[in-house]
Structure formats: structure tokens, C-alpha cells
Design an enzyme around this catalytic site. Sequence first.
Site, PDB file in Angstrom:
ATOM      1  N   ASN A 158       0.082   1.831  -6.815  1.00  0.00           N
ATOM      2  CA  ASN A 158       1.266   2.429  -6.377  1.00  0.00           C
ATOM      3  C   ASN A 158       2.622   2.139  -6.910  1.00  0.00           C
ATOM      4  O   ASN A 158       3.570   2.532  -6.967  1.00  0.00           O
ATOM      5  CB  ASN A 158       1.478   2.288  -4.804  1.00  0.00           C
ATOM      6  N   HIS A 208       2.503  13.112   2.572  1.00  0.00           N
ATOM      7  CA  HIS A 208       3.978  12.947   2.265  1.00  0.00           C
ATOM      8  C   HIS A 208       4.011  12.595   0.632  1.00  0.00           C
ATOM      9  O   HIS A 208       5.074  12.520   0.147  1.00  0.00           O
ATOM     10  CB  HIS A 208       4.668  12.033   3.281  1.00  0.00           C
ATOM     11  N   CYS A 331       6.684   0.062   0.833  1.00  0.00           N
ATOM     12  CA  CYS A 331       6.312  -0.691   1.986  1.00  0.00           C
ATOM     13  C   CYS A 331       6.645  -2.141   1.990  1.00  0.00           C
ATOM     14  O   CYS A 331       6.634  -2.645   3.026  1.00  0.00           O
ATOM     15  CB  CYS A 331       4.679  -0.558   2.272  1.00  0.00           C
TER      16      CYS A 331
END
Length: 391
Positions: A158, A208, A331
Site C-alpha cells: 500500500n 472503497h 491507517c
Amino acid sequence: MFFLYILFPIYIDYSSTTPLDPRILEKIIPYFYYKFGNYSSKNHVFGWTSYNIVENCRRNISKFLNCDSREIIWCSGSTESNNLAVKGYSLFYKNKSKYILSIKTEHKSILKSLNYLLIEGFNIIYLKLKNNGLIDLNNLNNFLKEKIILLTVSYINNEIGVFQNIFFLSQFCKLNKIAIHIDCSQAIGKILFNFENIKIDMASISSHKLYGPKGVSILYIRRKSNIYFKPIFHGGGQENNLRPGTIHTSLIVGFYECVSLIKKLIFFENLKIRNLRNIFLIELLKIDSIYINGDIKYRIPQNLNISFNFIEGESLIISINNISLSTGSACSSNTLESSHVLKFLKNSNFINSSIRFTFGRFNKLTDIYFSLKFLSFNIYKLRKLSPFLII
């Protein structure tokens, strides 16, 4: 005149989340009002309608993934899907073995699940990584002296956007009777999936990240693998008791519409985004003392992770408030810790100087050129203030 029609702020943080595509929003609005029935209500037409819609979405998404519709479990997000896969599977088979394989550059939802299992008595073995973020596949056999029950790894990282060799890893696990879980959150929409060809046991996919609504994901569980889970949630028994709770029909419809749209757009969309990223990179390389984090070849077209020497990444982000960027995973953005991913790359000296640029469906060429212009100006300004560099 070139920058006249730019919408501010410019969004170049598509790995954190994607905007809901207006075409999808239009499709899901009715399910918040007059098609609002509970999936589990079997006594009236509202419940029947909701049930049929959800199952139709399940069947159509399974066709896109080339799997059985019974292999799809609805969850609220990839964090939940990852927790259910890693903890639920491992705790069920803990009497068989307590050895798990993973890598240290995983998403926090995986790493913290592994830390929980560590407290429960499991042994976590982390695979060796190359300096470019890819797994060193030459040393996999060194870990087989222990009885491994699970390998969990992200298809695409990510933060740096590199993709692992999932075909090789799945074959390795199959030969050695190891279950494999893949976090596909960053891969959906960028890479076409075919779960019939990739023999993986479990996979997490989030809506999402695909221009769909937040709050819905799937956990794929291969039926032929014949694997079981210890439930980590308890409730009404929905989703085969693996993920009990009221099924959110509107969000599931949004997920299905995402998949329908991406089937039509994926080739041309990736081509467009790759061109935008390459233009951005070529111009950015004209700036001195910058470094690309992660392998540039085995990387999705949406991602660039760049370190700017002599500059703090957070300082640069604050100075360019017209451009929405991040220094890494969303995050982890509420912590002051350095990126745990970049610590394992060769440019680890420049961890705090890194910026993640991630491009998407609604970026335009004007966004790219304005961002470059604004970035160049602020990089020069911040370096001029740096005590480590004389300009």
C-alpha cells in the site's frame, strides 16, 4: 489559461481511498430509501427483495473473480477481512501447528493481527525482502524446517506499490500444504483477478479502493481448500456464522456496480494513469537528490513513492496545501512513527523525506502539471531553509 479549470485541492492520494464514482452513487441511492429491507427478514417482500439483490450481487462479483458465489463472505472492510482470515484460520488450526509466514512490510491490519497471535503462543516468521521491497524467493525453502500453517502477504504494497509474485507463492504453498491468504485491497481495479487460475485459499478485497462506498469488503474463501475458521465475531449467524451482522444491501450494490464498471474501464484507465504517472516522474526526475522507493518495474501504474533529500516529508505536505498527498499509509498517518515499509528499503536514510503519490480515475493532465509546478517551487523553498544544504 492552462490551469483555469483545475479543481482545488488536487487529489493525488488514491491509495488511501477513492471518491465514490457518481455513476455508482446514482445506483445505490434507492437502497437507502424504498429498497431498504433487511436481508435476513424472510417474512415479507422488503426482506425478499433485499435477499435477492444481495445474492445477485454475490453471483455477479464471483463471475468477475471467476469463483463460486458461495466462496464470497461479506465484511465491513479489508481490516475486518484480514483479521478474520489471519486470526480465525490460525486459531482453528493452532493444535496442528503455530508457525505463520509473512513479511514485515505488511499493512498494519495484518501486522497487528500477527502480534495478537504472538501473544496467543504462535511463532511468526518473516520472509527476507530485497532492497526493492520484493520477497527474496530464493530462500523460501529455508523456512520449511518448521510446519507452517499459513502464509499471509499483500498482493500490492500500500505504500510503495510493488506487487509480489503471487503465482509463485501460491504454487509454493500448494506444494508444501500451506494455506495462503492474500490482501488484494490495493490490487483490485489495477490487476484483473482469476481465482480459478491463482490457487489461493483466502483473499481480502475492499470496495472503497475501487471508487465504491466505504464500509464493505469481501473475504474470498476457496471451497476446494476445505478450510475452517474459529469465529471471532458472534451474532445472528449470517455469512455462515463467519461474519454475523445485518447485511448492508446498499453498500453491496455499490460494490457490485464498482466491479461492473471496472470490467469496462480497466485497460484504458490503467493506460491513462500510467501515462500521467510517467509524465509526472519524468518531470520530477529533473529535481536533484530524489530517490524512488521500491521496484520501478514490478509496480502498479498508480503509485510513486519518492524521497526528497534535505526535506521533511511532513513539511513539504504542509507547504503544498492545494495538493492532497500522504507520506504513507492513511491507517498510520495519525502516528509520528517513521514508515515501517521504508525501513526495509535501501534508501532507509530518507524515510522521513518520503511522499507517496497515487493517481486515479479523476486525475487530469492539468493536475499533473500544476502539482509539478507547485512542488518544484516548494522543494526549492524548503531546501533553501535546510541547514544541511547550501544552495
